[in-house]
Design an enzyme around this catalytic site. Structure first.
Site, PDB file in Angstrom:
ATOM      1  N   ASN A   9     -48.264  64.004  22.516  1.00  0.00           N
ATOM      2  CA  ASN A   9     -49.311  64.908  23.008  1.00  0.00           C
ATOM      3  C   ASN A   9     -49.989  64.204  24.175  1.00  0.00           C
ATOM      4  OD1 ASN A   9     -51.556  66.468  23.459  1.00  0.00           O
ATOM      5  ND2 ASN A   9     -52.549  66.019  21.489  1.00  0.00           N
ATOM      6  N   TRP A  10     -49.725  64.706  25.364  1.00  0.00           N
ATOM      7  CA  TRP A  10     -50.256  64.026  26.557  1.00  0.00           C
ATOM      8  C   TRP A  10     -51.734  64.336  26.798  1.00  0.00           C
ATOM      9  CZ3 TRP A  10     -45.902  64.525  30.853  1.00  0.00           C
ATOM     10  CH2 TRP A  10     -44.880  63.627  30.544  1.00  0.00           C
ATOM     11  N   LYS A  11     -52.282  65.301  26.079  1.00  0.00           N
ATOM     12  CA  LYS A  11     -53.689  65.692  26.281  1.00  0.00           C
ATOM     13  C   LYS A  11     -53.907  65.991  27.774  1.00  0.00           C
ATOM     14  CE  LYS A  11     -54.692  63.102  22.159  1.00  0.00           C
ATOM     15  NZ  LYS A  11     -55.611  62.314  21.361  1.00  0.00           N
ATOM     16  N   HIS A  95     -55.631  71.202  17.176  1.00  0.00           N
ATOM     17  CA  HIS A  95     -55.882  69.764  17.330  1.00  0.00           C
ATOM     18  C   HIS A  95     -57.377  69.471  17.133  1.00  0.00           C
ATOM     19  CE1 HIS A  95     -56.217  65.794  19.126  1.00  0.00           C
ATOM     20  NE2 HIS A  95     -54.936  65.677  18.870  1.00  0.00           N
ATOM     21  N   GLU A  97     -59.364  67.674  18.679  1.00  0.00           N
ATOM     22  CA  GLU A  97     -60.187  67.699  19.893  1.00  0.00           C
ATOM     23  C   GLU A  97     -60.575  69.127  20.252  1.00  0.00           C
ATOM     24  OE1 GLU A  97     -57.540  65.328  22.272  1.00  0.00           O
ATOM     25  OE2 GLU A  97     -58.041  63.607  21.005  1.00  0.00           O
ATOM     26  N   GLU A 167     -53.750  64.464  11.093  1.00  0.00           N
ATOM     27  CA  GLU A 167     -54.363  63.563  12.060  1.00  0.00           C
ATOM     28  C   GLU A 167     -55.795  63.263  11.632  1.00  0.00           C
ATOM     29  OE1 GLU A 167     -52.107  63.734  16.091  1.00  0.00           O
ATOM     30  OE2 GLU A 167     -53.876  64.983  16.174  1.00  0.00           O
ATOM     31  N   GLY A 173     -57.166  57.745  18.882  1.00  0.00           N
ATOM     32  CA  GLY A 173     -57.661  57.058  20.071  1.00  0.00           C
ATOM     33  C   GLY A 173     -58.561  55.872  19.770  1.00  0.00           C
ATOM     34  N   SER A 213     -53.362  56.834  16.586  1.00  0.00           N
ATOM     35  CA  SER A 213     -53.076  55.450  16.984  1.00  0.00           C
ATOM     36  C   SER A 213     -51.688  54.972  16.563  1.00  0.00           C
ATOM     37  CB  SER A 213     -54.160  54.504  16.453  1.00  0.00           C
ATOM     38  OG  SER A 213     -55.415  54.824  17.026  1.00  0.00           O
ATOM     39  N   GLY A 234     -50.489  60.200  20.783  1.00  0.00           N
ATOM     40  CA  GLY A 234     -51.299  60.445  21.971  1.00  0.00           C
ATOM     41  C   GLY A 234     -51.052  59.361  23.011  1.00  0.00           C
ATOM     42  N   GLY A 235     -51.955  58.401  23.092  1.00  0.00           N
ATOM     43  CA  GLY A 235     -51.925  57.369  24.124  1.00  0.00           C
ATOM     44  C   GLY A 235     -50.576  56.703  24.347  1.00  0.00           C
TER      45      GLY A 235
HETATM   46  P1  13P Z   1     -53.709  58.622  19.779  1.00  0.00           P
HETATM   47  O1  13P Z   1     -52.247  58.328  19.463  1.00  0.00           O
HETATM   48  O2  13P Z   1     -54.080  58.303  21.184  1.00  0.00           O
HETATM   49  O3  13P Z   1     -54.604  58.041  18.749  1.00  0.00           O
HETATM   50  O4  13P Z   1     -53.854  60.232  19.652  1.00  0.00           O
HETATM   51  C1  13P Z   1     -53.366  60.880  18.533  1.00  0.00           C
HETATM   52  C2  13P Z   1     -53.409  62.347  18.762  1.00  0.00           C
HETATM   53  O5  13P Z   1     -54.464  62.941  18.826  1.00  0.00           O
HETATM   54  C3  13P Z   1     -52.134  63.056  18.935  1.00  0.00           C
HETATM   55  O6  13P Z   1     -52.309  64.443  18.900  1.00  0.00           O
END
Ligand code: 13P
Length: 249
Positions: A9-11, A95, A97, A167, A173, A213, A234-235
């Protein structure tokens, strides 16, 4: 056997040029990977670049959100049919967020999931508790509510086409991953919810991803848990080398 899914997920990261550059590096690194489905979810504006850059490979493209209507006066929104036409096969829904910053509710999650399924997309539906909720012993109640309101109204046939992502918000993050055991415990609880509502066959086939993470250093431990069917990253999905290391766990 549940086929593993490794999703990125590149956000709100990567322009079209950055997307093409990523795929140029990433494609050869995962060319031999056949043990899992690989999904990358870029921002809307980079979807077409990602679809073009992944053509002829086993990498599938997903969106990060979708609206439940097919068209209309919904400024800023994108429909499931539009995503399909752009070449998407998956879509992330609910998600944390979006829940935290954009007021997304469980009711919306249900509507979006139905719309995605009707258009032929595979929804990756996210659930998870916040830190205060975990610390006050509400994890199971929160997961139960998100499951009940967001998913339980689906038909068994619809449910058989979704992917669930656990999640925990406190692990996103933060560099603070849930231990594999703790994640597996939540996955078992969610699978039990699925069994109660949709039966053992559907719950046994449901893929549940862990997100929060995930890094090349911890993917092995997570995937060693039979309850963990893949990850939503994510990251660490933003760099071709680190995401490839996760795919090739
Ligand atoms: P991180 O891997 O950056 O913690 O993000 C997880 C995430 O929200 C994937 O959707």
């Amino acid at each position: 056997m549940r086929r593993a899914v490794i999703a990125g997920n590149w956000k709100m990261h990567k322009t079209q040029a950055e997307t093409r550059a990523f795929f140029d590096r990433f494609r050869p690194l995962v060319a031999g990977a056949q043990h899992c489905e690989i999904v990358i979810a870029p921002p809307f504006t980079s979807l077409t670049a990602a679809v073009e850059s992944s053509r002829g490979t086993a990498i599938a493209i997903g969106a990060q959100d979708v609206h439940w209507e097919t068209q209309g006066a919904f400024t800023g929104e994108v429909s499931a049919g539009m995503l399909v036409e752009a070449g998407c096969r998956y879509v992330i829904i609910g998600h944390s967020e979006r829940r935290q910053h954009f007021g997304e509710t469980d009711e919306w999650v249900l509507r979006k999931t139905r719309a995605a399924l009707a258009a032929g997309l595979v929804p990756i539906v996210c659930v998870g508790e916040t830190l205060p909720q975990r610390e006050t012993g509400q994890t199971e109640a929160v997961l139960e509510r998100q499951f009940r309101l967001g998913l339980a109204a689906l038909t068994v046939e619809e449910f058989s086409r979704i992917i669930l992502a656990y999640e925990p918000v406190w692990a996103i993050g933060t560099g603070r991953t849930a231990t594999p055991e703790l994640a597996a415990e939540a996955h078992r609880f969610l699978r039990e919810q699925a069994a109660e509502k949709f039966g053992r066959t559907a719950s046994g086939a449901l893929r549940i991803l862990y997100g929060g993470s995930v890094k090349p250093e911890n993917i092995g431990g997570l995937m060693a848990q039979p309850e963990i069917d893949g990850v939503l990253v994510g990251g660490a999905s933003l760099e071709a080398e680190s995401f490839a290391a996760i795919v090739n766990f």
